[in-house]
Design a protein around this motif. Sequence first.
Motif, short mmCIF file in Angstrom:
data_model
loop_
_atom_site.label_atom_id
_atom_site.label_comp_id
_atom_site.label_asym_id
_atom_site.label_seq_id
_atom_site.Cartn_x
_atom_site.Cartn_y
_atom_site.Cartn_z
N LEU A 125 -8.56 -17.20 1.58
CA LEU A 125 -8.97 -16.16 0.64
C LEU A 125 -8.17 -14.88 0.86
CD1 LEU A 125 -11.02 -15.25 -1.55
CD2 LEU A 125 -12.57 -14.61 0.32
N SER A 126 -7.98 -14.52 2.11
CA SER A 126 -7.22 -13.31 2.42
C SER A 126 -5.77 -13.44 2.02
CB SER A 126 -7.33 -13.00 3.92
OG SER A 126 -6.58 -11.86 4.26
N ARG A 127 -5.20 -14.63 2.21
CA ARG A 127 -3.79 -14.83 1.91
C ARG A 127 -3.51 -14.60 0.42
NH1 ARG A 127 -3.21 -19.74 3.92
NH2 ARG A 127 -2.85 -18.91 6.02
N GLY A 128 -4.42 -15.03 -0.43
CA GLY A 128 -4.24 -14.80 -1.86
C GLY A 128 -4.21 -13.33 -2.20
N HIS A 129 -5.09 -12.55 -1.59
CA HIS A 129 -5.11 -11.11 -1.83
C HIS A 129 -3.89 -10.42 -1.22
CE1 HIS A 129 -8.97 -10.99 -3.79
NE2 HIS A 129 -9.55 -11.63 -2.79
N GLU A 130 -3.42 -10.92 -0.07
CA GLU A 130 -2.21 -10.35 0.54
C GLU A 130 -1.00 -10.53 -0.37
OE1 GLU A 130 -1.66 -12.08 4.34
OE2 GLU A 130 -3.48 -11.21 5.21
N LEU A 131 -0.90 -11.70 -0.98
CA LEU A 131 0.21 -11.94 -1.91
C LEU A 131 0.14 -10.99 -3.10
CD1 LEU A 131 0.32 -15.86 -1.86
CD2 LEU A 131 1.96 -14.29 -0.83
N ALA A 132 -1.06 -10.77 -3.63
CA ALA A 132 -1.23 -9.85 -4.75
C ALA A 132 -0.86 -8.43 -4.32
CB ALA A 132 -2.67 -9.90 -5.26
N ASP A 140 1.23 -7.45 -1.82
CA ASP A 140 2.68 -7.33 -1.64
C ASP A 140 3.41 -7.33 -2.98
OD1 ASP A 140 2.37 -7.27 1.10
OD2 ASP A 140 2.69 -9.42 1.36
N ARG A 141 2.95 -8.16 -3.91
CA ARG A 141 3.61 -8.25 -5.21
C ARG A 141 3.52 -6.93 -5.98
NH1 ARG A 141 1.28 -12.45 -6.68
NH2 ARG A 141 -0.39 -11.56 -7.93
N LYS A 142 2.35 -6.30 -5.95
CA LYS A 142 2.18 -5.05 -6.68
C LYS A 142 3.00 -3.91 -6.05
CE LYS A 142 -0.43 -6.57 -9.90
NZ LYS A 142 0.08 -6.62 -11.29
N ILE A 156 0.55 3.35 1.14
CA ILE A 156 -0.39 2.24 1.04
C ILE A 156 0.27 0.91 1.39
CG2 ILE A 156 -1.84 0.94 -0.58
CD1 ILE A 156 -2.44 3.56 -1.99
N GLY A 157 1.53 0.74 0.98
CA GLY A 157 2.16 -0.56 1.16
C GLY A 157 2.97 -0.72 2.42
N ARG A 158 3.48 0.39 3.00
CA ARG A 158 4.40 0.27 4.14
C ARG A 158 3.95 1.02 5.39
NH1 ARG A 158 6.79 -3.83 1.59
NH2 ARG A 158 7.66 -3.23 -0.43
N ASP A 159 3.02 1.96 5.24
CA ASP A 159 2.70 2.84 6.36
C ASP A 159 1.24 2.67 6.79
OD1 ASP A 159 2.64 4.78 8.26
OD2 ASP A 159 3.25 6.43 6.97
N ALA A 160 0.35 3.49 6.21
CA ALA A 160 -1.06 3.45 6.63
C ALA A 160 -1.73 2.13 6.28
CB ALA A 160 -1.82 4.62 5.99
N GLY A 161 -1.35 1.53 5.13
CA GLY A 161 -1.95 0.25 4.75
C GLY A 161 -1.73 -0.82 5.80
N PRO A 162 -0.47 -1.10 6.19
CA PRO A 162 -0.25 -2.07 7.26
C PRO A 162 -0.92 -1.69 8.58
CG PRO A 162 1.78 -1.68 6.06
CD PRO A 162 0.79 -0.68 5.55
N GLN A 191 -7.15 -4.77 -5.83
CA GLN A 191 -7.04 -6.23 -5.83
C GLN A 191 -6.35 -6.77 -4.59
OE1 GLN A 191 -5.12 -7.46 -9.52
NE2 GLN A 191 -6.26 -5.95 -10.69
N GLY A 192 -5.74 -5.88 -3.81
CA GLY A 192 -5.03 -6.31 -2.62
C GLY A 192 -5.59 -5.72 -1.35
N PHE A 193 -5.38 -4.42 -1.18
CA PHE A 193 -5.73 -3.78 0.09
C PHE A 193 -7.23 -3.87 0.39
CE2 PHE A 193 -7.24 -0.05 2.40
CZ PHE A 193 -6.49 -0.13 3.55
N ASP A 194 -8.08 -3.47 -0.56
CA ASP A 194 -9.52 -3.47 -0.30
C ASP A 194 -10.05 -4.86 0.02
OD1 ASP A 194 -9.67 -0.75 -0.62
OD2 ASP A 194 -10.36 -0.82 -2.70
N PRO A 195 -9.71 -5.90 -0.78
CA PRO A 195 -10.18 -7.23 -0.42
C PRO A 195 -9.64 -7.74 0.91
CG PRO A 195 -9.47 -7.18 -2.71
CD PRO A 195 -9.03 -5.89 -2.09
N VAL A 196 -8.36 -7.49 1.17
CA VAL A 196 -7.78 -7.95 2.44
C VAL A 196 -8.50 -7.30 3.62
CG1 VAL A 196 -5.73 -7.86 3.90
CG2 VAL A 196 -5.52 -8.54 1.51
#
Length: 436
Positions: free
Chosen positions: A387-394, A396-398, A37-43, A255-260
């Motif tokens: 708006l997207s940037r805020g969700h992207e930060l969330a 990456d942080r998670k 989710i964070g490094r492969d298919a998500g990006p 809170q991150g992937f879906d909103p972004v």
Amino acid sequence: MPRGIRVITGVTVAALALMFGSLAVGSAAARDGLRVIGRDAGPQVLATAGLYFGLSDMDAQIADALLMGQEYGKERQQALARYEQRRSEANDALMKAFELSGDDPAERKTVQSVLDGLGRYERLVGQALLLDSQARHPAGAPSDKVVAVYRQATDLMRLVLLPQAYNLTLESGTIVRRTYDEKSVTVPALRGVVIVTGLVALACLVWLQVYLARRFRRVFGLALLAATLVTALALVAGASVLAQDERDLRAAKSQGFDPVLNVARARAISNSMQGDQSRYVLDKVRADTYEHTYLDKAMTVFYLPAGNLDAYHAKVAGTGDGYLGLMGNRLDGPDGERALAAYQAFQRADTGFRSLAASGRADEAVAARLGPVRQAFDAYDDALVTLSRGHELAFDRKIDDGEQALDDLWRLAPFAIGGIALLVLAGVWPRLKEYR
């Protein structure tokens, strides 16, 4: 009696091995979910969503450039420069999507098809721009010959390339959803196995201490007490880390992937929507078609029930809630409120622009489209980016938090395993020596 000590010790060691083995399997499952989710298919999903935006903006910039004619020389050059920038970004996104597709032949074939189609689109655009520069027409609709060539280009973009780019996003998004659904079941189940096997290991350690104390009429051994304490700490730490990873995975997805992804899709569709404004003036034969596609895209992003564009404009101007669509549940907080306010301002500008076009004041409509309407859209697009940037930060942080927790756990786990083994041996070996 030595046989009894060996049996209980063997059972205890087996229980400890099961606890750490299940912890290793659970950690691997959680790490795999975070990786996918964070490094492969998500990006990859976000890259292909960016591809959709880049392609749609390419077509919008060409529509603007053709609409400007010779009266807006500076603005026309800016539109063409932005077209080249988006073309470069789209090619980079395609290369990234190709790399991330791995050995999947279907995705690679789709990426190759988009590359081939993009080449055809660029040739048609080049032809339209050449014909337009030769005609040197004023601001407004160019010649029928230019429109005919551009119509082929925009049809290729809207009917072939953009759906293919969207399919790439859907295919990668399916991998993310499937991985999340799988890990949301396996990680909690493995955490339960860790807890059960850890409790069994603790019970075995207590059993071993009680057995030795009774058989040898001595107080509990410090080594076995220490082994029990370290095992309890390892159990609590392992279960806590798996629970944290489960929460981080859920938060990264919801809170991150879906909103972004939703905001990225909304931004791309909105960009194509504002391109329809230029096409509405550019191609008089298809003006009604572009008005309807504008409405369809607007309702995809911010849905309100309306039978036509005038009714939609009235509802957007008269309500601050009740929205559905891609952005319907993304309007909480100051960034969401700002995005909605900017969207309402953009729709007000569109109302004035269409009123000028409908009254036959084509020059004023073009000026409005290239001035206030474009400015209102840029403000709305900036709000979506924020708006997207805020969700992207969330997001990456998670992902980082989950991976860091696993790294910390397995930095200490080998020492815990070795320490427990030595402590058990130190507690049992002296008793066995008494039988020699």
